[in-house]
Design a protein around this motif. Sequence first.
Motif, mmCIF file in Angstrom:
data_model
loop_
_atom_site.group_PDB
_atom_site.id
_atom_site.type_symbol
_atom_site.label_atom_id
_atom_site.label_comp_id
_atom_site.label_asym_id
_atom_site.label_seq_id
_atom_site.Cartn_x
_atom_site.Cartn_y
_atom_site.Cartn_z
ATOM 1 N N THR A 368 31.893 83.306 4.413
ATOM 2 C CA THR A 368 30.445 83.492 4.445
ATOM 3 C C THR A 368 30.000 83.638 5.899
ATOM 4 O O THR A 368 30.756 83.317 6.832
ATOM 5 N N ASP A 369 28.785 84.109 6.110
ATOM 6 C CA ASP A 369 28.230 84.158 7.467
ATOM 7 C C ASP A 369 28.266 82.775 8.108
ATOM 8 O O ASP A 369 28.631 82.614 9.280
ATOM 9 N N VAL A 370 27.866 81.777 7.331
ATOM 10 C CA VAL A 370 27.753 80.411 7.844
ATOM 11 C C VAL A 370 29.111 79.886 8.286
ATOM 12 O O VAL A 370 29.254 79.306 9.373
ATOM 13 N N TYR A 371 30.138 80.097 7.447
ATOM 14 C CA TYR A 371 31.478 79.612 7.791
ATOM 15 C C TYR A 371 32.025 80.344 9.011
ATOM 16 O O TYR A 371 32.627 79.735 9.898
ATOM 17 N N ALA A 372 31.802 81.659 9.079
ATOM 18 C CA ALA A 372 32.267 82.423 10.235
ATOM 19 C C ALA A 372 31.599 81.938 11.520
ATOM 20 O O ALA A 372 32.253 81.807 12.570
ATOM 21 N N LEU A 373 30.299 81.651 11.467
ATOM 22 C CA LEU A 373 29.599 81.123 12.640
ATOM 23 C C LEU A 373 30.152 79.750 13.042
ATOM 24 O O LEU A 373 30.328 79.460 14.233
ATOM 25 N N ASP A 374 30.435 78.914 12.066
ATOM 26 C CA ASP A 374 31.016 77.598 12.358
ATOM 27 C C ASP A 374 32.385 77.734 13.017
ATOM 28 O O ASP A 374 32.716 77.000 13.955
ATOM 29 N N CYS A 375 33.183 78.686 12.516
ATOM 30 C CA CYS A 375 34.504 78.913 13.107
ATOM 31 C C CYS A 375 34.379 79.396 14.544
ATOM 32 O O CYS A 375 35.142 78.964 15.428
ATOM 33 N N MET A 376 33.416 80.277 14.796
ATOM 34 C CA MET A 376 33.221 80.784 16.150
ATOM 35 C C MET A 376 32.823 79.666 17.100
ATOM 36 O O MET A 376 33.310 79.585 18.237
ATOM 37 N N LYS A 377 31.941 78.786 16.644
ATOM 38 C CA LYS A 377 31.544 77.647 17.474
ATOM 39 C C LYS A 377 32.743 76.766 17.790
ATOM 40 O O LYS A 377 32.926 76.301 18.918
ATOM 41 N N GLU A 378 33.566 76.559 16.764
ATOM 42 C CA GLU A 378 34.733 75.700 16.948
ATOM 43 C C GLU A 378 35.727 76.310 17.929
ATOM 44 O O GLU A 378 36.339 75.604 18.738
ATOM 45 N N LEU A 379 35.877 77.636 17.886
ATOM 46 C CA LEU A 379 36.812 78.317 18.776
ATOM 47 C C LEU A 379 36.253 78.487 20.184
ATOM 48 O O LEU A 379 37.011 78.650 21.139
ATOM 49 N N SER A 380 34.929 78.432 20.324
ATOM 50 C CA SER A 380 34.299 78.692 21.614
ATOM 51 C C SER A 380 33.909 77.426 22.363
ATOM 52 O O SER A 380 33.898 77.407 23.601
ATOM 53 N N ILE A 381 33.560 76.395 21.620
ATOM 54 C CA ILE A 381 33.067 75.168 22.238
ATOM 55 C C ILE A 381 34.009 74.017 21.873
ATOM 56 O O ILE A 381 34.080 73.632 20.704
ATOM 57 N N PRO A 382 34.739 73.476 22.831
ATOM 58 C CA PRO A 382 35.684 72.398 22.501
ATOM 59 C C PRO A 382 34.966 71.118 22.103
ATOM 60 O O PRO A 382 33.827 70.868 22.501
ATOM 61 N N LYS A 383 35.638 70.338 21.289
ATOM 62 C CA LYS A 383 35.079 69.043 20.929
ATOM 63 C C LYS A 383 35.031 68.147 22.162
ATOM 64 O O LYS A 383 35.916 68.206 23.020
ATOM 65 N N PRO A 384 34.007 67.307 22.279
ATOM 66 C CA PRO A 384 33.944 66.395 23.420
ATOM 67 C C PRO A 384 35.073 65.369 23.371
ATOM 68 O O PRO A 384 35.522 64.966 22.293
ATOM 69 N N ILE A 385 35.552 64.999 24.537
ATOM 70 C CA ILE A 385 36.601 63.977 24.603
ATOM 71 C C ILE A 385 35.993 62.639 24.206
ATOM 72 O O ILE A 385 34.934 62.242 24.697
ATOM 73 N N GLU A 386 36.657 61.947 23.300
ATOM 74 C CA GLU A 386 36.161 60.654 22.841
ATOM 75 C C GLU A 386 36.943 59.543 23.541
ATOM 76 O O GLU A 386 38.175 59.509 23.503
ATOM 77 N N PHE A 387 36.205 58.650 24.193
ATOM 78 C CA PHE A 387 36.827 57.517 24.862
ATOM 79 C C PHE A 387 36.615 56.278 24.018
ATOM 80 O O PHE A 387 35.474 55.928 23.688
ATOM 81 N N VAL A 388 37.674 55.619 23.658
ATOM 82 C CA VAL A 388 37.597 54.413 22.828
ATOM 83 C C VAL A 388 38.043 53.218 23.645
ATOM 84 O O VAL A 388 39.162 53.169 24.161
ATOM 85 N N HIS A 389 37.131 52.228 23.784
ATOM 86 C CA HIS A 389 37.471 51.003 24.514
ATOM 87 C C HIS A 389 37.728 49.890 23.497
ATOM 88 O O HIS A 389 36.880 49.598 22.658
ATOM 89 N N ILE A 390 38.898 49.295 23.545
ATOM 90 C CA ILE A 390 39.266 48.244 22.602
ATOM 91 C C ILE A 390 39.319 46.906 23.344
ATOM 92 O O ILE A 390 40.115 46.719 24.255
ATOM 93 N N LYS A 391 38.455 46.008 22.949
ATOM 94 C CA LYS A 391 38.474 44.665 23.525
ATOM 95 C C LYS A 391 39.661 43.885 22.963
ATOM 96 O O LYS A 391 40.117 44.152 21.848
ATOM 97 N N PRO A 392 40.156 42.911 23.677
ATOM 98 C CA PRO A 392 41.329 42.143 23.230
ATOM 99 C C PRO A 392 40.986 41.177 22.096
ATOM 100 O O PRO A 392 41.101 39.968 22.229
ATOM 101 N N ARG A 393 40.485 41.726 21.009
ATOM 102 C CA ARG A 393 40.209 40.924 19.823
ATOM 103 C C ARG A 393 40.815 41.625 18.625
ATOM 104 O O ARG A 393 40.977 42.839 18.614
#
Length: 402
Positions: A368-393
């Motif tokens: 669909t148009d919508v799916y193709a646009l979503d794919c283009m966004k995914e191929l053009s704009i990388p996902k942000p790096i996720e930083f996970v901080h784990i406390k010693p618990r």
Amino acid sequence: MSDKYKFENPFHDDVYLERTSKKNTDIRGDYFRDQTAIIHSRPFRRLKNKTQVFFAPKDDHICTRIEHVLHVATIAGTICRGLNKYDDLYNLDVDLAFAIGLGHDIGHAPFGHAGEEAINEYLRRKKSKFRFVHEIHSYRVVEYLANSGKGLNLTFAVKDGIICHNGEKFERSLKPSEEINKLDKIKKLGSISNSYEGCIVRQSDKIAYLGRDIEDALIANLFSKDKIPRTISKILGGNNGEIINTLVTDLIDNSKDGKIRFSQDCSYIMKKLSKFNNENIYNNKVIGDYREYCKKIINTICEHLEIIFKKNEFKFEKYYSSNLNIDKLFGSYLKNMNKFYKEEQNNNDLDDENLRIRIIVDYVAGMTDVYALDCMKELSIPKPIEFVHIKPRKNIKDIKRY
């Protein structure tokens, strides 16, 4: 209206009712059964998010591909009902015409004709022997690709009407071909349907889009109503409803001598309206800019899929390990359609490269148009790096994202 020629299809009912796999007729009747098979299929449901003329519209009142096929189906059904009032001349099947109308664009690419052009540009770059023609691909969808590669098992009459609909050609009159169409052998436009109902759908396609495209263009402010030539509005009417009524009535009144036919005046003015639409809608700069953008989207997606397909082939788990959703969904498609494509490769003696290109085109054309646009966004704009901080618990609630 002459009583010399009866409007009877040239072949016995057994020809039109033939299916790839035999199926007993149930309470619905054969052609109504085909309607239900089409509307319950996934390719049909995706038409609601495919372009008719205006790409991925946010206005709920702009025509999408699913509305267009419904318009064609209802117009074709109306013409059959109107002609059937001449009981001694006509015995047109409304259910058959409606089924062809529902399925005629089921294989259309995303972004309408811009998507079709983009896919063909990709095929030419790859020097492929294939060409993408949405009429022929619609037949491929209902006969082979739908239902996980099993097809919809429609009647010959419906499939014949779908592959022969060619709404871009403006013939004044049509009559069924008297040589049985070999549907798998049709590779380009030009074939005429073997049924009157198929011929009626071919004319209904033009009736459906000519006025509606103007209506949508006015909503989109591409031009004002006073720009429409008075010669067009005077004969056909000033809005979509009037245009449809004029053309449907004209076709009913002028069909005779075994031909589904417009009057000479209406045929002439339809061509003038088509020329006006080409100049002011389809080749409008706004539409043209979107067309080029959509071509870039299709090209980017095709090239990406080719790269990962060459790398992963049919090793499905490799697609699932990707960080990209498009890769995972493409891998799932390959797994689901693996048996079909392997059989197609063997039956048609396809080398690996042509098989790969065919699979990519099938997949992209189904978007669909919508799916193709979503794919283009995914191929053009990388996902942000996720930083996970784990406390010693030990408590999972202590895991926080920043």
